[in-house]
Design a protein around this motif. Sequence first.
Motif, PDB file in Angstrom:
ATOM      1  N   ILE A   1      84.608  -8.331  31.278  1.00  0.00           N
ATOM      2  CA  ILE A   1      83.469  -7.747  30.562  1.00  0.00           C
ATOM      3  C   ILE A   1      83.963  -7.009  29.323  1.00  0.00           C
ATOM      4  O   ILE A   1      83.389  -7.133  28.239  1.00  0.00           O
ATOM      5  N   GLU A   2      85.055  -6.266  29.458  1.00  0.00           N
ATOM      6  CA  GLU A   2      85.621  -5.534  28.321  1.00  0.00           C
ATOM      7  C   GLU A   2      86.071  -6.493  27.224  1.00  0.00           C
ATOM      8  O   GLU A   2      85.811  -6.271  26.036  1.00  0.00           O
ATOM      9  N   VAL A   3      86.722  -7.580  27.605  1.00  0.00           N
ATOM     10  CA  VAL A   3      87.189  -8.569  26.626  1.00  0.00           C
ATOM     11  C   VAL A   3      85.994  -9.222  25.915  1.00  0.00           C
ATOM     12  O   VAL A   3      85.978  -9.335  24.696  1.00  0.00           O
ATOM     13  N   MET A   4      84.997  -9.640  26.678  1.00  0.00           N
ATOM     14  CA  MET A   4      83.833 -10.294  26.076  1.00  0.00           C
ATOM     15  C   MET A   4      83.075  -9.337  25.157  1.00  0.00           C
ATOM     16  O   MET A   4      82.602  -9.727  24.092  1.00  0.00           O
ATOM     17  N   THR A   5      82.975  -8.075  25.560  1.00  0.00           N
ATOM     18  CA  THR A   5      82.323  -7.071  24.714  1.00  0.00           C
ATOM     19  C   THR A   5      83.092  -6.922  23.404  1.00  0.00           C
ATOM     20  O   THR A   5      82.497  -6.864  22.321  1.00  0.00           O
ATOM     21  N   TRP A   6      84.411  -6.873  23.481  1.00  0.00           N
ATOM     22  CA  TRP A   6      85.232  -6.751  22.277  1.00  0.00           C
ATOM     23  C   TRP A   6      85.011  -7.951  21.353  1.00  0.00           C
ATOM     24  O   TRP A   6      84.874  -7.788  20.143  1.00  0.00           O
ATOM     25  N   ILE A   7      84.961  -9.151  21.924  1.00  0.00           N
ATOM     26  CA  ILE A   7      84.747 -10.359  21.120  1.00  0.00           C
ATOM     27  C   ILE A   7      83.409 -10.291  20.399  1.00  0.00           C
ATOM     28  O   ILE A   7      83.317 -10.570  19.195  1.00  0.00           O
ATOM     29  N   VAL A   8      82.361  -9.907  21.100  1.00  0.00           N
ATOM     30  CA  VAL A   8      81.034  -9.798  20.490  1.00  0.00           C
ATOM     31  C   VAL A   8      81.052  -8.762  19.371  1.00  0.00           C
ATOM     32  O   VAL A   8      80.504  -8.988  18.288  1.00  0.00           O
ATOM     33  N   GLU A   9      81.707  -7.627  19.591  1.00  0.00           N
ATOM     34  CA  GLU A   9      81.795  -6.590  18.557  1.00  0.00           C
ATOM     35  C   GLU A   9      82.538  -7.098  17.328  1.00  0.00           C
ATOM     36  O   GLU A   9      82.142  -6.823  16.194  1.00  0.00           O
ATOM     37  N   GLN A  10      83.625  -7.836  17.532  1.00  0.00           N
ATOM     38  CA  GLN A  10      84.390  -8.370  16.407  1.00  0.00           C
ATOM     39  C   GLN A  10      83.556  -9.372  15.612  1.00  0.00           C
ATOM     40  O   GLN A  10      83.592  -9.382  14.390  1.00  0.00           O
ATOM     41  N   ARG A  11      82.820 -10.225  16.293  1.00  0.00           N
ATOM     42  CA  ARG A  11      81.949 -11.185  15.609  1.00  0.00           C
ATOM     43  C   ARG A  11      80.883 -10.455  14.813  1.00  0.00           C
ATOM     44  O   ARG A  11      80.542 -10.860  13.712  1.00  0.00           O
ATOM     45  N   GLY A  12      80.349  -9.378  15.375  1.00  0.00           N
ATOM     46  CA  GLY A  12      79.348  -8.585  14.666  1.00  0.00           C
ATOM     47  C   GLY A  12      79.914  -7.971  13.399  1.00  0.00           C
ATOM     48  O   GLY A  12      79.270  -7.936  12.360  1.00  0.00           O
ATOM     49  N   LYS A  13      81.148  -7.487  13.482  1.00  0.00           N
ATOM     50  CA  LYS A  13      81.801  -6.916  12.297  1.00  0.00           C
ATOM     51  C   LYS A  13      82.016  -7.989  11.239  1.00  0.00           C
ATOM     52  O   LYS A  13      81.827  -7.742  10.058  1.00  0.00           O
ATOM     53  N   GLN A  14      82.423  -9.193  11.655  1.00  0.00           N
ATOM     54  CA  GLN A  14      82.637 -10.286  10.707  1.00  0.00           C
ATOM     55  C   GLN A  14      81.324 -10.677  10.050  1.00  0.00           C
ATOM     56  O   GLN A  14      81.268 -10.881   8.846  1.00  0.00           O
ATOM     57  N   ASN A  15      80.257 -10.790  10.827  1.00  0.00           N
ATOM     58  CA  ASN A  15      78.954 -11.159  10.276  1.00  0.00           C
ATOM     59  C   ASN A  15      78.447 -10.090   9.334  1.00  0.00           C
ATOM     60  O   ASN A  15      77.876 -10.386   8.291  1.00  0.00           O
ATOM     61  N   HIS A  16      78.645  -8.836   9.687  1.00  0.00           N
ATOM     62  CA  HIS A  16      78.198  -7.743   8.827  1.00  0.00           C
ATOM     63  C   HIS A  16      78.979  -7.726   7.517  1.00  0.00           C
ATOM     64  O   HIS A  16      78.427  -7.472   6.467  1.00  0.00           O
ATOM     65  N   ALA A  17      80.263  -8.030   7.595  1.00  0.00           N
ATOM     66  CA  ALA A  17      81.113  -8.007   6.405  1.00  0.00           C
ATOM     67  C   ALA A  17      80.770  -9.148   5.454  1.00  0.00           C
ATOM     68  O   ALA A  17      80.959  -9.047   4.247  1.00  0.00           O
ATOM     69  N   THR A  18      80.235 -10.249   5.960  1.00  0.00           N
ATOM     70  CA  THR A  18      79.944 -11.407   5.118  1.00  0.00           C
ATOM     71  C   THR A  18      78.483 -11.485   4.701  1.00  0.00           C
ATOM     72  O   THR A  18      78.119 -12.320   3.906  1.00  0.00           O
ATOM     73  N   THR A  19      77.627 -10.615   5.264  1.00  0.00           N
ATOM     74  CA  THR A  19      76.210 -10.633   4.931  1.00  0.00           C
ATOM     75  C   THR A  19      75.927  -9.581   3.878  1.00  0.00           C
ATOM     76  O   THR A  19      76.227  -8.411   4.081  1.00  0.00           O
ATOM     77  N   PRO A  20      75.349  -9.978   2.742  1.00  0.00           N
ATOM     78  CA  PRO A  20      75.037  -8.968   1.717  1.00  0.00           C
ATOM     79  C   PRO A  20      73.991  -7.995   2.233  1.00  0.00           C
ATOM     80  O   PRO A  20      73.089  -8.353   2.971  1.00  0.00           O
ATOM     81  N   GLU A  21      74.150  -6.727   1.848  1.00  0.00           N
ATOM     82  CA  GLU A  21      73.180  -5.734   2.256  1.00  0.00           C
ATOM     83  C   GLU A  21      71.906  -5.902   1.463  1.00  0.00           C
ATOM     84  O   GLU A  21      71.926  -6.206   0.279  1.00  0.00           O
ATOM     85  N   SER A  22      70.771  -5.741   2.121  1.00  0.00           N
ATOM     86  CA  SER A  22      69.500  -5.832   1.410  1.00  0.00           C
ATOM     87  C   SER A  22      69.056  -4.441   1.022  1.00  0.00           C
ATOM     88  O   SER A  22      69.180  -3.496   1.785  1.00  0.00           O
ATOM     89  N   ASP A  23      68.555  -4.301  -0.165  1.00  0.00           N
ATOM     90  CA  ASP A  23      68.099  -2.985  -0.664  1.00  0.00           C
ATOM     91  C   ASP A  23      66.605  -2.918  -0.689  1.00  0.00           C
ATOM     92  O   ASP A  23      65.904  -3.813  -0.879  1.00  0.00           O
TER      93      ASP A  23
END
Length: 59
Positions: free
Chosen positions: A37-59
């Motif tokens: 569960i800890e490993v899978m949670t970490w993977i999901v968090e890392q994917r979220g960080k990658q998606n956030h870093a590549t998605t432009p912020e909307s103003d």
Amino acid sequence: MNDENRPRKPPTVTFEIETVDGEEGEALAREQAAVMIEVMTWIVEQRGKQNHATTPESD
């Protein structure tokens, strides 16, 4: 190409699962489930960080 732009190799993962009987087996199963569960949670968090870093912020 600098290090930041160089494509990264995907990580490799190695793990062992032991099987035992009785109370020891039940305790091991709980511990392994918690780790997975800890490993899978970490993977999901890392994917979220990658998606956030590549998605432009909307103003």
